[in-house]
Design an enzyme around this catalytic site. Structure first.
Site, PDB file in Angstrom:
ATOM      1  N   ASP A  33       4.600   7.617   5.618  1.00  0.00           N
ATOM      2  CA  ASP A  33       3.975   6.738   6.606  1.00  0.00           C
ATOM      3  C   ASP A  33       3.401   7.444   7.545  1.00  0.00           C
ATOM      4  O   ASP A  33       3.708   8.551   7.918  1.00  0.00           O
ATOM      5  CB  ASP A  33       5.083   5.792   7.119  1.00  0.00           C
ATOM      6  N   ASN A  81       0.055  -3.046   0.854  1.00  0.00           N
ATOM      7  CA  ASN A  81      -1.068  -2.509   1.037  1.00  0.00           C
ATOM      8  C   ASN A  81      -2.409  -3.008   0.663  1.00  0.00           C
ATOM      9  O   ASN A  81      -3.546  -2.666   1.034  1.00  0.00           O
ATOM     10  CB  ASN A  81      -1.197  -0.967   0.764  1.00  0.00           C
TER      11      ASN A  81
END
Ligand code: V0D
Length: 254
Positions: A33, A81
């Site tokens: 991340d 996503n």
């Protein structure tokens, strides 16, 4: 470089940080991340962060292979996503192609076997082609397993396992009475892989975010504020040392 310290085999990285080889996790899983934030902080487009993140994938595969980690799972694209801007999704979907082009020779040399988890059937055709080519190129290797999570969600993984089991029940190959944790586990996308012993998440978020939620039930969790493009082999070794220390302590009171 291999050394012996206090009767234990250790590996010494380039910078001289040593890591005893005992009690290493068999399976490390990483939530990579902070790529977008890394780019924003530099005034760069988000995709520049994804590109920088990809070179860290190469670095971490190398380090894990050299340290003797047997299995590495990398969360590259979650089912969430898709909510990102279409051009960013398109850029991400082209990264496997580029990775294949620049990395496949080294992966094959190392004997790495690449696997995928997640619903790859929903990826663009060009991404699916790279997935297939990568599988075929590394199918006969017997070294470390690198497992890319693409369009992966942990709850969907569990639903998929239940449905797969239901099909076996319907066809008379299995019965509901026999269903237990091991049998459900054998129908998850990670069937045949050990459960992750250590889950690493970069960029300061202290959550699993639907990543390997069944499989990570007993995993040690390691979080850092470091953004993924800034993650180095030294951070990995720090996570592994913390893991080893936790295991030793646990061993002491048992
Ligand atoms: C972007 C940081 C390698 C996280 C790492 C499709 C976000 C770089 C791959 C890859 C991504 C996938 C399959 C394969 C070889 C490499 C990758 C995606 C994103 C999303 F066979 N990095 N990487 N895939 N990022």
């Amino acid at each position: 470089m291999l050394k012996w310290i206090l009767g234990k085999r250790t590996r010494t990285s380039d910078r001289g940080v040593s890591l005893p080889s005992g009690n290493l996790p068999a399976h490390v899983a990483i939530i990579m991340d902070g790529n977008g934030r890394w780019a924003n902080r530099r005034g760069l487009p988000r995709v520049a962060g994804h590109r920088a993140g990809m070179s860290k994938v190469r670095e971490v595969i190398r380090a894990c292979d050299e340290l003797g980690i047997r299995c590495l799972t990398l969360y590259a694209f979650s089912t969430e996503n898709w909510k990102r801007p279409p051009q960013e999704v398109e850029y991400l979907m082209r990264l496997p192609e580029e990775f294949f082009r620049t990395e496949i020779d080294e992966l094959v040399e190392r004997g790495v076997r690449v696997r995928f988890i997640g619903d790859t059937s929903q990826l663009p055709p060009y991404t699916q082609e790279t997935v297939q080519r990568t599988l075929e190129k590394t199918r006969d290797n017997h070294g470390m397993i690198v497992n890319f999570a693409l369009n992966y969600g942990g709850r969907a993984d569990i639903v998929g396992a239940v449905k797969a089991y239901a099909r076996e029940v319907a066809s008379g190959l299995a019965s509901w009475d026999e269903l237990d944790e091991a049998r459900l586990d054998a129908h998850l996308s990670t069937a045949g892989l050990p459960d992750p012993d250590l889950v690493i998440r970069t960029s300061g978020e202290i959550r699993l975010s639907n990543f390997l939620i069944w499989q990570a039930a007993y995993a040690e969790l390691w979080f850092t504020d470091v953004l993924w493009p800034d993650f180095t082999r030294e951070h990995l070794e720090q996570a592994l040392r913390d893991y080893q220390r936790r295991k030793r302590r646990f061993g002491g009171i048992k």
